[in-house]
Design a protein around this motif. Structure first.
Motif, PDB file in Angstrom:
ATOM      1  N   ALA A  78       0.892  -1.359  -0.102  1.00 16.55           N
ATOM      2  CA  ALA A  78      -0.036  -0.058  -0.083  1.00 16.55           C
ATOM      3  C   ALA A  78       0.855   1.062   0.028  1.00 16.55           C
ATOM      4  O   ALA A  78       0.508   2.369  -0.758  1.00 16.55           O
ATOM      5  CB  ALA A  78      -0.832  -0.045   1.293  1.00 16.55           C
ATOM      6  N   MET A  79       1.997   1.051   0.749  1.00 14.10           N
ATOM      7  CA  MET A  79       2.811   2.414   0.819  1.00 14.10           C
ATOM      8  C   MET A  79       3.426   2.515  -0.601  1.00 14.10           C
ATOM      9  O   MET A  79       3.609   3.868  -1.156  1.00 14.10           O
ATOM     10  CB  MET A  79       3.914   2.159   2.009  1.00 14.10           C
ATOM     11  CG  MET A  79       3.313   2.241   3.447  1.00 14.10           C
ATOM     12  SD  MET A  79       4.481   1.370   4.512  1.00 14.10           S
ATOM     13  CE  MET A  79       5.667   2.700   4.940  1.00 14.10           C
ATOM     14  N   LEU A  80       3.924   1.513  -1.163  1.00  9.41           N
ATOM     15  CA  LEU A  80       4.570   1.622  -2.406  1.00  9.41           C
ATOM     16  C   LEU A  80       3.550   2.225  -3.490  1.00  9.41           C
ATOM     17  O   LEU A  80       3.958   3.009  -4.237  1.00  9.41           O
ATOM     18  CB  LEU A  80       4.889   0.291  -2.963  1.00  9.41           C
ATOM     19  CG  LEU A  80       6.305  -0.439  -2.303  1.00  9.41           C
ATOM     20  CD1 LEU A  80       6.302  -1.785  -2.594  1.00  9.41           C
ATOM     21  CD2 LEU A  80       7.442   0.339  -2.712  1.00  9.41           C
ATOM     22  N   VAL A  81       2.293   1.590  -3.460  1.00 12.61           N
ATOM     23  CA  VAL A  81       1.391   2.511  -4.472  1.00 12.61           C
ATOM     24  C   VAL A  81       1.045   3.613  -4.096  1.00 12.61           C
ATOM     25  O   VAL A  81       1.195   4.473  -4.804  1.00 12.61           O
ATOM     26  CB  VAL A  81       0.104   1.519  -4.242  1.00 12.61           C
ATOM     27  CG1 VAL A  81      -0.960   2.342  -5.085  1.00 12.61           C
ATOM     28  CG2 VAL A  81       0.313   0.040  -4.836  1.00 12.61           C
ATOM     29  N   ASN A  82       0.988   3.981  -2.928  1.00 15.71           N
ATOM     30  CA  ASN A  82       0.692   5.562  -2.549  1.00 15.71           C
ATOM     31  C   ASN A  82       1.857   6.432  -2.813  1.00 15.71           C
ATOM     32  O   ASN A  82       1.432   7.541  -3.069  1.00 15.71           O
ATOM     33  CB  ASN A  82       0.531   5.507  -1.040  1.00 15.71           C
ATOM     34  CG  ASN A  82       0.147   6.992  -0.214  1.00 15.71           C
ATOM     35  OD1 ASN A  82      -0.983   7.355  -0.680  1.00 15.71           O
ATOM     36  ND2 ASN A  82       1.056   7.493   0.307  1.00 15.71           N
ATOM     37  N   SER A  83       2.931   5.970  -2.970  1.00 14.52           N
ATOM     38  CA  SER A  83       4.245   6.782  -3.168  1.00 14.52           C
ATOM     39  C   SER A  83       4.460   6.736  -4.564  1.00 14.52           C
ATOM     40  O   SER A  83       5.348   7.691  -4.990  1.00 14.52           O
ATOM     41  CB  SER A  83       5.429   6.502  -2.394  1.00 14.52           C
ATOM     42  OG  SER A  83       5.353   6.761  -0.933  1.00 14.52           O
ATOM     43  N   ALA A  86       4.846   1.856  -7.466  1.00 12.20           N
ATOM     44  CA  ALA A  86       4.270   0.734  -8.164  1.00 12.20           C
ATOM     45  C   ALA A  86       2.843   0.760  -8.344  1.00 12.20           C
ATOM     46  O   ALA A  86       2.329   1.562  -7.468  1.00 12.20           O
ATOM     47  CB  ALA A  86       4.722  -0.505  -7.486  1.00 12.20           C
TER      48      ALA A  86
ATOM     49  N   MET B   1       7.395  13.640  -2.362  1.00  9.65           N
ATOM     50  CA  MET B   1       6.664  13.837  -0.865  1.00  9.65           C
ATOM     51  C   MET B   1       5.726  12.829  -0.706  1.00  9.65           C
ATOM     52  O   MET B   1       5.010  12.808  -1.688  1.00  9.65           O
ATOM     53  CB  MET B   1       6.239  15.249  -0.744  1.00  9.65           C
ATOM     54  CG  MET B   1       7.231  16.030  -0.038  1.00  9.65           C
ATOM     55  SD  MET B   1       7.953  15.983   1.448  1.00  9.65           S
ATOM     56  CE  MET B   1       6.463  16.424   2.295  1.00  9.65           C
ATOM     57  N   THR B   2       5.649  12.069   0.280  1.00  6.94           N
ATOM     58  CA  THR B   2       4.735  11.039   0.523  1.00  6.94           C
ATOM     59  C   THR B   2       3.542  11.848   0.992  1.00  6.94           C
ATOM     60  O   THR B   2       3.268  12.567   1.773  1.00  6.94           O
ATOM     61  CB  THR B   2       5.047  10.144   1.598  1.00  6.94           C
ATOM     62  OG1 THR B   2       6.097   9.287   1.082  1.00  6.94           O
ATOM     63  CG2 THR B   2       3.824   9.063   2.106  1.00  6.94           C
ATOM     64  N   LYS B   8      -6.638   7.456   1.638  1.00  4.78           N
ATOM     65  CA  LYS B   8      -6.170   6.885   0.428  1.00  4.78           C
ATOM     66  C   LYS B   8      -5.705   5.439   0.526  1.00  4.78           C
ATOM     67  O   LYS B   8      -5.715   4.619  -0.285  1.00  4.78           O
ATOM     68  CB  LYS B   8      -5.183   7.849  -0.248  1.00  4.78           C
ATOM     69  CG  LYS B   8      -4.753   7.415  -1.788  1.00  4.78           C
ATOM     70  CD  LYS B   8      -3.757   8.252  -2.228  1.00  4.78           C
ATOM     71  CE  LYS B   8      -3.264   7.625  -3.705  1.00  4.78           C
ATOM     72  NZ  LYS B   8      -1.901   8.042  -3.677  1.00  4.78           N
ATOM     73  N   ILE B   9      -4.929   5.342   1.744  1.00  2.36           N
ATOM     74  CA  ILE B   9      -4.390   4.202   2.069  1.00  2.36           C
ATOM     75  C   ILE B   9      -5.224   2.854   2.047  1.00  2.36           C
ATOM     76  O   ILE B   9      -5.144   1.773   1.739  1.00  2.36           O
ATOM     77  CB  ILE B   9      -3.376   4.040   3.500  1.00  2.36           C
ATOM     78  CG1 ILE B   9      -2.214   5.039   3.018  1.00  2.36           C
ATOM     79  CG2 ILE B   9      -3.228   2.839   4.045  1.00  2.36           C
ATOM     80  CD1 ILE B   9      -1.201   4.368   2.286  1.00  2.36           C
ATOM     81  N   ILE B  12      -6.458   1.713  -1.344  1.00  5.23           N
ATOM     82  CA  ILE B  12      -5.156   0.873  -1.779  1.00  5.23           C
ATOM     83  C   ILE B  12      -5.461  -0.518  -1.280  1.00  5.23           C
ATOM     84  O   ILE B  12      -5.505  -1.370  -1.749  1.00  5.23           O
ATOM     85  CB  ILE B  12      -4.028   1.470  -1.727  1.00  5.23           C
ATOM     86  CG1 ILE B  12      -3.830   2.845  -2.428  1.00  5.23           C
ATOM     87  CG2 ILE B  12      -3.033   0.480  -2.415  1.00  5.23           C
ATOM     88  CD1 ILE B  12      -2.560   3.659  -2.109  1.00  5.23           C
ATOM     89  N   HIS B  13      -5.819  -0.424   0.017  1.00  5.22           N
ATOM     90  CA  HIS B  13      -5.777  -1.792   0.808  1.00  5.22           C
ATOM     91  C   HIS B  13      -7.141  -2.519   0.283  1.00  5.22           C
ATOM     92  O   HIS B  13      -6.984  -3.717   0.115  1.00  5.22           O
ATOM     93  CB  HIS B  13      -6.092  -1.537   2.272  1.00  5.22           C
ATOM     94  CG  HIS B  13      -4.683  -1.573   2.961  1.00  5.22           C
ATOM     95  ND1 HIS B  13      -3.920  -2.557   3.050  1.00  5.22           N
ATOM     96  CD2 HIS B  13      -4.349  -0.599   4.098  1.00  5.22           C
ATOM     97  CE1 HIS B  13      -3.046  -2.343   3.823  1.00  5.22           C
ATOM     98  NE2 HIS B  13      -2.996  -1.042   4.465  1.00  5.22           N
ATOM     99  N   LEU B  16      -5.972  -4.083  -3.052  1.00  6.85           N
ATOM    100  CA  LEU B  16      -4.978  -5.073  -2.942  1.00  6.85           C
ATOM    101  C   LEU B  16      -5.967  -6.176  -2.122  1.00  6.85           C
ATOM    102  O   LEU B  16      -5.684  -7.436  -2.622  1.00  6.85           O
ATOM    103  CB  LEU B  16      -3.818  -4.786  -1.825  1.00  6.85           C
ATOM    104  CG  LEU B  16      -3.006  -3.758  -2.071  1.00  6.85           C
ATOM    105  CD1 LEU B  16      -2.071  -3.094  -1.022  1.00  6.85           C
ATOM    106  CD2 LEU B  16      -2.105  -4.340  -3.029  1.00  6.85           C
ATOM    107  N   LEU B  34       9.029  -8.036  -8.402  1.00  5.08           N
ATOM    108  CA  LEU B  34       8.862  -6.580  -8.939  1.00  5.08           C
ATOM    109  C   LEU B  34       9.787  -5.762  -8.351  1.00  5.08           C
ATOM    110  O   LEU B  34      10.333  -4.996  -9.253  1.00  5.08           O
ATOM    111  CB  LEU B  34       7.135  -6.326  -8.590  1.00  5.08           C
ATOM    112  CG  LEU B  34       7.051  -4.719  -8.917  1.00  5.08           C
ATOM    113  CD1 LEU B  34       6.747  -4.633 -10.399  1.00  5.08           C
ATOM    114  CD2 LEU B  34       5.729  -4.329  -7.987  1.00  5.08           C
ATOM    115  N   LYS B  38      12.337  -3.603 -10.748  1.00  7.48           N
ATOM    116  CA  LYS B  38      12.202  -2.067 -10.606  1.00  7.48           C
ATOM    117  C   LYS B  38      13.735  -1.538 -10.080  1.00  7.48           C
ATOM    118  O   LYS B  38      13.645  -0.095 -10.011  1.00  7.48           O
ATOM    119  CB  LYS B  38      11.281  -1.624  -9.924  1.00  7.48           C
ATOM    120  CG  LYS B  38       9.752  -1.605 -10.629  1.00  7.48           C
ATOM    121  CD  LYS B  38       8.647  -0.696 -10.079  1.00  7.48           C
ATOM    122  CE  LYS B  38       7.629  -0.778 -10.790  1.00  7.48           C
ATOM    123  NZ  LYS B  38       6.871   0.520 -11.080  1.00  7.48           N
TER     124      LYS B  38
END
Lengths: 219, 215
Positions: A78-83, A86, B1-2, B8-9, B12-13, B16, B34, B38
């Motif tokens: 989730a962190m990789l996608v958010n940043s 990936a 910047m994150t 949003k997290i 994404i969860h 996933l 992956l 990369k």
């Protein structure tokens, strides 16, 4: 936030598996996730508290049923996608569709062996606010939760305790999870079991937690 | 910047959750492949981390610290005063060792460590935590019914002994200093270290003795 991770005192869970074999990893994939995550590139603003918050936001059904390292995997995914490093599709496929823009270079094996394995998290920082409490002082824990990440467990909200020790000024996780690093006085606070639990096993037992000053109700 | 955006997290969860391969081994393989492709991980670093935590960093480190504290009163005093400074004598400062606090068991006092919110653990002296330490059952129950949990681990406490449970909610990490068993007078550090178990340093074991331990 009142997410599923805040488990202290929750009831209905069964016995603890006390016969687990004493080895670091119980399967090859646990070890692979551990190694991959520890070795992964990370930008400076992926703090420990941001990681914890991302793990806490795991869907409750996954949080309670997935193996620990599998939860790590999902949090870092989730962190990789958010940043923007990936996409979900790439993580699902295990195949890159393009490069990861602006990603810092990963650590080398040599760096792990000589340096990274000996690096400790030091959370103590300067802070202009002097500690308002001293060992022996009585405190009342804030009754409200927090809108984001916090290290104030729900079972302590509104409870009265006694300061056991002052620990210096430490980075406040609630702010750090949002990318803002600032420190507050940190204390270890003791609570009587009988004051926490209606079914306390022994009234002499005590529970302790580390708490930042803003976790207390103002005097 | 994150962007530190909880909503949003969460989204994404959910994605996933719906799309990741069903088997954890497959998820692990996909992520590793992956990230290597990369250039976000160096395969050699993965191998080194696994090796370090499978062999080098584990409970045998903590056992050495305990054994020295049993034999050397000055070291024990330092360990209780400043755990991080004490373990630096062994070069054991590392992950989870930056703010180490040591809790001494006595005849009337039993200490036990939990992390109700995640899995905080003194990794640099005990290695990666056991699975049971990270389970919902232990995290939920240790703080509320420590005596019942201790019983499952085979620890029976008399009515005279007070239990203290330490919830690791900050970057402080807690290590229990178990009591030295009778019948070990004159033992050297290595022999003592061999009877110190991992669980005794978490506080889910109490009485050590010859014939027990990692050795």
């Amino acid at each position: 936030m009142d997410t599923i991770h805040d488990l202290g005192g929750r009831q209905g869970f069964g016995r603890v598996d006390t016969h687990e074999k004493e080895e670091a990893f119980h399967s090859d994939w646990e070890a692979r996730i551990y190694g991959t995550v520890r070795a992964m590139t990370r930008p400076g603003d992926w703090s420990i508290d941001w990681f914890r918050h991302c793990r806490e936001l795991t869907p409750p059904v996954d949080y309670l049923t997935r193996n620990y390292y599998d939860q790590w995997l999902q949090a870092y995914a989730a962190m990789l996608v958010n940043s923007g490093y990936a996409s979900v599709e790439e993580i699902v496929a295990g195949k890159a569709a393009g490069p990861a823009p602006d990603a810092p270079p990963p650590m080398t094996g040599e760096f792990v062996r000589t340096t990274a394995k000996n690096v400790a998290i030091i959370a103590e920082r300067d802070c202009e606010t002097p500690p308002a409490y001293a060992p022996g002082d009585k405190v009342t824990v804030r009754s409200a939760g927090a809108p984001g990440h916090t290290r104030l467990p729900a079972y302590l909200r509104g409870r009265r305790g006694v300061v056991e020790a002052y620990r210096g000024t430490h980075i406040l996780p609630d702010a750090n999870a949002l990318g803002e690093e600032r420190a507050e006085p940190l204390y270890t606070v003791g609570f009587n079991a009988a004051n926490l639990w209606p079914d306390a096993e022994d009234s002499r037992d005590r529970m302790y937690a580390d708490m930042w000053e803003s976790y207390f109700e103002p005097v | 910047m994150t962007k530190h955006d909880s909503r949003k997290i969460q989204q994404i969860h959910e994605e996933l959750h719906s799309h990741l391969p069903p088997e954890p081994a497959l998820r692990a393989k996909a992520l590793e492949s992956l990230l290597v492709e990369k250039g976000l991980v160096d395969p050699q670093a993965i191998e080194t981390w696994i090796e370090v935590y499978s062999e080098e960093i584990g409970p045998k480190r903590g056992a050495k610290v305990v054994a020295r504290a049993w034999r050397d009163p000055a070291f024990k005093a330092l360990l209780l005063e400043d755990g991080t400074k004490a373990i630096a004598q062994f070069d054991f400062v590392g992950h989870g060792g930056g703010h180490l606090k040591v809790l001494e068991n006595t005849d009337k006092l039993h200490n036990m460590v939990v992390c109700t919110l995640c899995s905080c653990y003194p990794i640099s002296v005990l290695g990666v935590p056991p699975n049971w330490y990270k389970t919902a059952a232990y995290r939920a129950r240790a703080i509320r019914e420590p005596r019942a949990v201790l019983k499952e681990f085979g620890v029976e406490l008399d009515g005279e002994t007070e239990v203290r449970v330490w919830d690791s909610t900050s970057e402080l990490r807690y290590l229990v200093l178990p009591q030295r068993p009778d019948g070990t007078d004159g033992w050297d550090e290595d022999r003592l270290a061999a009877i110190v178990t991992r669980n005794s340093m978490i506080g889910t074991e109490r009485d050590l003795g010859p014939g027990k331990g990692n050795g």
